[in-house]
Write a protein that holds these residues in place. Structure first.
Motif, PDB file in Angstrom:
ATOM      1  N   ASN A   1       0.164  11.745  -8.131  1.00  5.16           N
ATOM      2  CA  ASN A   1       1.214  12.546  -8.748  1.00  5.16           C
ATOM      3  C   ASN A   1       0.651  13.570  -9.731  1.00  5.16           C
ATOM      4  OD1 ASN A   1       3.547  11.312  -7.522  1.00  5.16           O
ATOM      5  ND2 ASN A   1       2.994   9.503  -8.687  1.00  5.16           N
ATOM      6  N   ARG A   2      -0.602  13.957  -9.532  1.00  2.00           N
ATOM      7  CA  ARG A   2      -1.210  14.961 -10.400  1.00  2.00           C
ATOM      8  C   ARG A   2      -0.830  16.357  -9.911  1.00  2.00           C
ATOM      9  NH1 ARG A   2      -4.829  11.188  -9.228  1.00  2.00           N
ATOM     10  NH2 ARG A   2      -5.947  12.484  -7.720  1.00  2.00           N
TER      11      ARG A   2
ATOM     12  N   LYS B   1       6.821  16.868  -6.128  1.00  2.00           N
ATOM     13  CA  LYS B   1       5.573  16.111  -6.047  1.00  2.00           C
ATOM     14  C   LYS B   1       5.808  14.610  -5.973  1.00  2.00           C
ATOM     15  CE  LYS B   1       1.073  15.999  -6.265  1.00  2.00           C
ATOM     16  NZ  LYS B   1       0.249  16.918  -5.501  1.00  2.00           N
ATOM     17  N   LYS B   2       6.719  14.102  -6.766  1.00  4.09           N
ATOM     18  CA  LYS B   2       6.910  12.644  -6.811  1.00  4.09           C
ATOM     19  C   LYS B   2       7.527  12.091  -5.527  1.00  4.09           C
ATOM     20  CE  LYS B   2      11.354  12.232  -9.122  1.00  4.09           C
ATOM     21  NZ  LYS B   2      12.074  11.623 -10.203  1.00  4.09           N
TER      22      LYS B   2
ATOM     23  N   GLY C   1       0.825  -1.206   0.000  1.00  2.00           N
ATOM     24  CA  GLY C   1       0.000   0.000   0.000  1.00  2.00           C
ATOM     25  C   GLY C   1       0.858   1.255   0.000  1.00  2.00           C
ATOM     26  N   ILE C   2       1.896   1.243   0.810  1.00  2.00           N
ATOM     27  CA  ILE C   2       2.821   2.378   0.850  1.00  2.00           C
ATOM     28  C   ILE C   2       3.560   2.472  -0.485  1.00  2.00           C
ATOM     29  CG2 ILE C   2       4.914   3.269   1.951  1.00  2.00           C
ATOM     30  CD1 ILE C   2       3.827   2.049   4.601  1.00  2.00           C
TER      31      ILE C   2
ATOM     32  N   TYR D   1       5.831   7.486  -6.049  1.00  2.00           N
ATOM     33  CA  TYR D   1       6.263   7.410  -7.433  1.00  2.00           C
ATOM     34  C   TYR D   1       7.674   6.826  -7.492  1.00  2.00           C
ATOM     35  CZ  TYR D   1       7.524   8.759 -12.149  1.00  2.00           C
ATOM     36  OH  TYR D   1       7.931   8.724 -13.455  1.00  2.00           O
ATOM     37  N   TYR D   2       7.846   5.820  -8.348  1.00  2.00           N
ATOM     38  CA  TYR D   2       9.159   5.235  -8.607  1.00  2.00           C
ATOM     39  C   TYR D   2       9.385   5.227 -10.109  1.00  2.00           C
ATOM     40  CZ  TYR D   2       9.005   3.619  -3.776  1.00  2.00           C
ATOM     41  OH  TYR D   2       8.931   3.577  -2.413  1.00  2.00           O
ATOM     42  N   LEU D   3      10.604   5.512 -10.517  1.00  2.49           N
ATOM     43  CA  LEU D   3      10.946   5.437 -11.935  1.00  2.49           C
ATOM     44  C   LEU D   3      10.896   3.990 -12.393  1.00  2.49           C
ATOM     45  CD1 LEU D   3      14.072   7.786 -11.979  1.00  2.49           C
ATOM     46  CD2 LEU D   3      11.793   8.307 -12.869  1.00  2.49           C
ATOM     47  N   LYS D   4      10.630   3.789 -13.655  1.00  2.28           N
ATOM     48  CA  LYS D   4      10.596   2.433 -14.194  1.00  2.28           C
ATOM     49  C   LYS D   4      11.947   1.746 -13.980  1.00  2.28           C
ATOM     50  CE  LYS D   4       9.374  -0.372 -18.177  1.00  2.28           C
ATOM     51  NZ  LYS D   4       8.963  -0.401 -19.590  1.00  2.28           N
ATOM     52  N   GLU D   5      13.029   2.498 -14.091  1.00  4.60           N
ATOM     53  CA  GLU D   5      14.365   1.927 -13.886  1.00  4.60           C
ATOM     54  C   GLU D   5      14.510   1.393 -12.462  1.00  4.60           C
ATOM     55  OE1 GLU D   5      13.980   5.146 -15.205  1.00  4.60           O
ATOM     56  OE2 GLU D   5      14.189   4.406 -17.239  1.00  4.60           O
TER      57      GLU D   5
END
Length: 190
Positions: free
Chosen positions: A179-180, A172-173, A14-15, A20-24
């Motif tokens: 993340n809007r 924000k991220k 849930g956390i 937000y995490y980058l795809k990498e």
């Protein structure tokens, strides 16, 4: 918990989903924990969340890349039901549309759902899609949060710079939740 936690196998799913995490970063986590790294960001995120909840490694969905069913494309030829954007298709469209042609997302979707129509109709649809893009705001798919954020930032902040938009995005991220873009994100540049 306000600061973005490190992505590790002890993190609550849930956390994890609230940050937000980058795809990498997601791929790196998968490699370290024996999870498949194939698929889009949403697929990988769901796979990691399942792993964090259960400890189980979900297999990746098999992907089938089909070779183009045709070797020559003409204006009166029918679009294949298993359409795949290929170099043969790209060259055909560049010949008839010009070097500015690209397989944009809307056109790719049109080609996939209009099997049986002719390539001449596809060219007409391409120009119609370009006209519609000029007249209205293009929908950005869910996985492209950064692009959506930047567009919304500029819609609300005429005259601001890309550098300012990026600073707000980076702020924000790091926060828990969505993340809007929100007006309160301007705190990052004030």
């Amino acid at each position: 918990m306000g600061e973005r936690p490190d992505l590790n196998k002890n993190l609550d799913s849930g956390i994890f989903r609230n940050f937000y995490y980058l795809k990498e970063e997601l791929i790196d986590f998968c490699k370290k924990n024996g999870l498949p790294v194939t698929g889009g960001k949403i697929d990988i995120t769901n796979r990691i969340a399942h792993f964090l909840d259960t400890g189980e490694v979900l297999p990746s969905a098999p992907t089938k890349k089909k070779a183009p069913a045709i070797s020559c494309v003409s204006l009166d030829a029918a679009i294949e039901s298993d359409f795949v954007c290929s170099e043969i298709h790209r060259e055909f469209f560049k010949k008839h549309i010009g070097n500015s042609f690209s397989f944009n997302v809307a056109f790719q979707k049109w080609l996939k759902i209009n099997a049986g129509k002719t390539y001449a109709e596809a060219i007409e649809a391409y120009y119609q899609i370009l006209d519609e893009k000029k007249k209205s705001k293009t929908k950005i798919d869910k996985q492209f949060e950064y692009n959506t954020y930047i567009r919304d930032f500029f819609a609300d902040n005429k005259g601001r710079s890309l550098e300012e938009a990026i600073k707000c995005w980076k702020y924000k991220k790091q926060l828990q939740g969505h993340n809007r873009y929100e007006k309160s994100d301007l705190i990052a540049i004030e």
